[in-house]
Write a protein that holds these residues in place. Structure first.
Motif: not given
Length: 322
Positions: A99-121
């Motif tokens: 789909e053209g997205a940049t994918v970052k793999i972070v942590g084991k569960v969704w909560d870990d990934a969400n913390a990184e997404a919030l950091r990127l904002t």
């Protein structure tokens, strides 16, 4: 730009399911959405409202919300960064990249990934697209019910709506939709798998509960805490929400039966809602007097899901049957 990004999906009668449950069963085929699931309704709505002036969007998702965000971003000409936990299948990562997205793999569960997404904002100035906890998402998801009401026509209403619950976004949308069309007397059967049961735990405790871990294989139901609005709806005297659990094995059996009978492959998370019929939950609720006999037609939100293919299905079958 289109008025909205989602499709008005087919509403199909299932003869096989109807026979099992003794009343007509209608399937709202959200599996037919461009991104593979209902998520595009809410995420499309949110991105149209907040994303126009954006430098790009960021979404934390183990799959379907990320795919919806990537699809909408591509259509809007925006860059998308999708942060996924390591539990996400390679199949989903590949689809996101397609789909053209940049994918970052972070942590084991969704909560870990969400913390990184919030950091990127914060650091990159990207627009955050939450997977399930936002009023604009629920407003978008509510359209699934307004479409059904339009299809059924005046005077007809379902006997119950069956829905899978992960973080609670679809549940909030369905509840909002029922209020919008005047169907508040229609019960919602909120289905989860054992081990991804944050809504059920909250309903039982009478407060929001954070699960220690997600032990279910239905990773797309895998939020550790349900959104507050979903819990508030469970306490709303105007609505009837019945929270039920099935095992991963029952959800898998539902996925396999649905594939055989309806010729559509959905993921395990979606199988939770289907299992309400295939594993006898509806019949039991009728025996317990919690649903009436006879029952008006049932509406199943076939939420879909893209983190499934035959290889994944075979893996799940081996894992859950050993």
């Amino acid at each position: 730009m289109p008025e909205h990004f989602h499709l008005n999906t087919p509403l199909l009668e299932s003869v096989g399911m109807s026979k099992r449950v003794g009343t007509a069963v209608y399937l709202k085929m959200e599996s037919s959405q461009p991104s593979g699931s209902f998520k595009i309704r809410g995420i499309g709505n949110l991105c149209q409202q907040v994303g126009r002036q954006s430098k790009g969007v960021v979404c934390s998702s183990g799959g379907n919300a990320g795919l919806a965000a990537a699809y909408v971003a591509r259509k809007m000409g925006l860059p998308a960064t999708i942060v996924v936990p390591s539990s996400s299948p390679q199949l989903v990562v590949q689809k996101l990249q397609d789909e053209g997205a940049t994918v970052k793999i972070v942590g084991k569960v969704w909560d870990d990934a969400n913390a990184e997404a919030l950091r990127l904002t914060e650091t990159e100035g990207l627009t955050y697209v939450p997977p399930f906890d936002h009023p604009l998402l629920w407003q978008g998801h509510a359209s699934v019910i307004t479409e059904v009401a339009a299809s059924m026509g005046p005077g007809l209403r379902p006997g119950a709506v069956l829905v899978s619950v992960g973080g609670g976004g679809l549940l909030c949308g369905v509840a909002q939709g029922l209020k919008e069309v005047g169907w508040v007397d229609v019960p919602i059967i909120a289905m989860e798998t054992v081990g991804a049961d944050c809504f059920n735990a909250a309903v039982k405790a009478g407060r929001l509960v954070t699960l220690d871990d997600i032990t279910s294989e239905a990773k797309c139901l895998g939020a550790k805490t349900v959104c507050r609005k979903a819990f508030e709806y469970s306490q709303d005297n105007d609505l009837t929400i019945i929270s039920e659990l099935v095992t991963d094995q029952q959800a898998l059996h539902a996925v396999q039966t649905f594939l055989d009978e309806e010729r559509v492959l959905v993921e395990l998370a979606c199988g939770a809602a289907l299992a309400a019929i295939y594993s006898g939950v509806i019949r039991r609720l009728q025996d317990e007097g919690r649903l009436p006999v006879p029952l008006r037609p049932l509406l199943v939100i076939v939420c879909g899901g893209s983190s499934i293919n035959m290889e994944q299905l075979n893996k799940l079958t081996r894992k859950l049957h050993t």
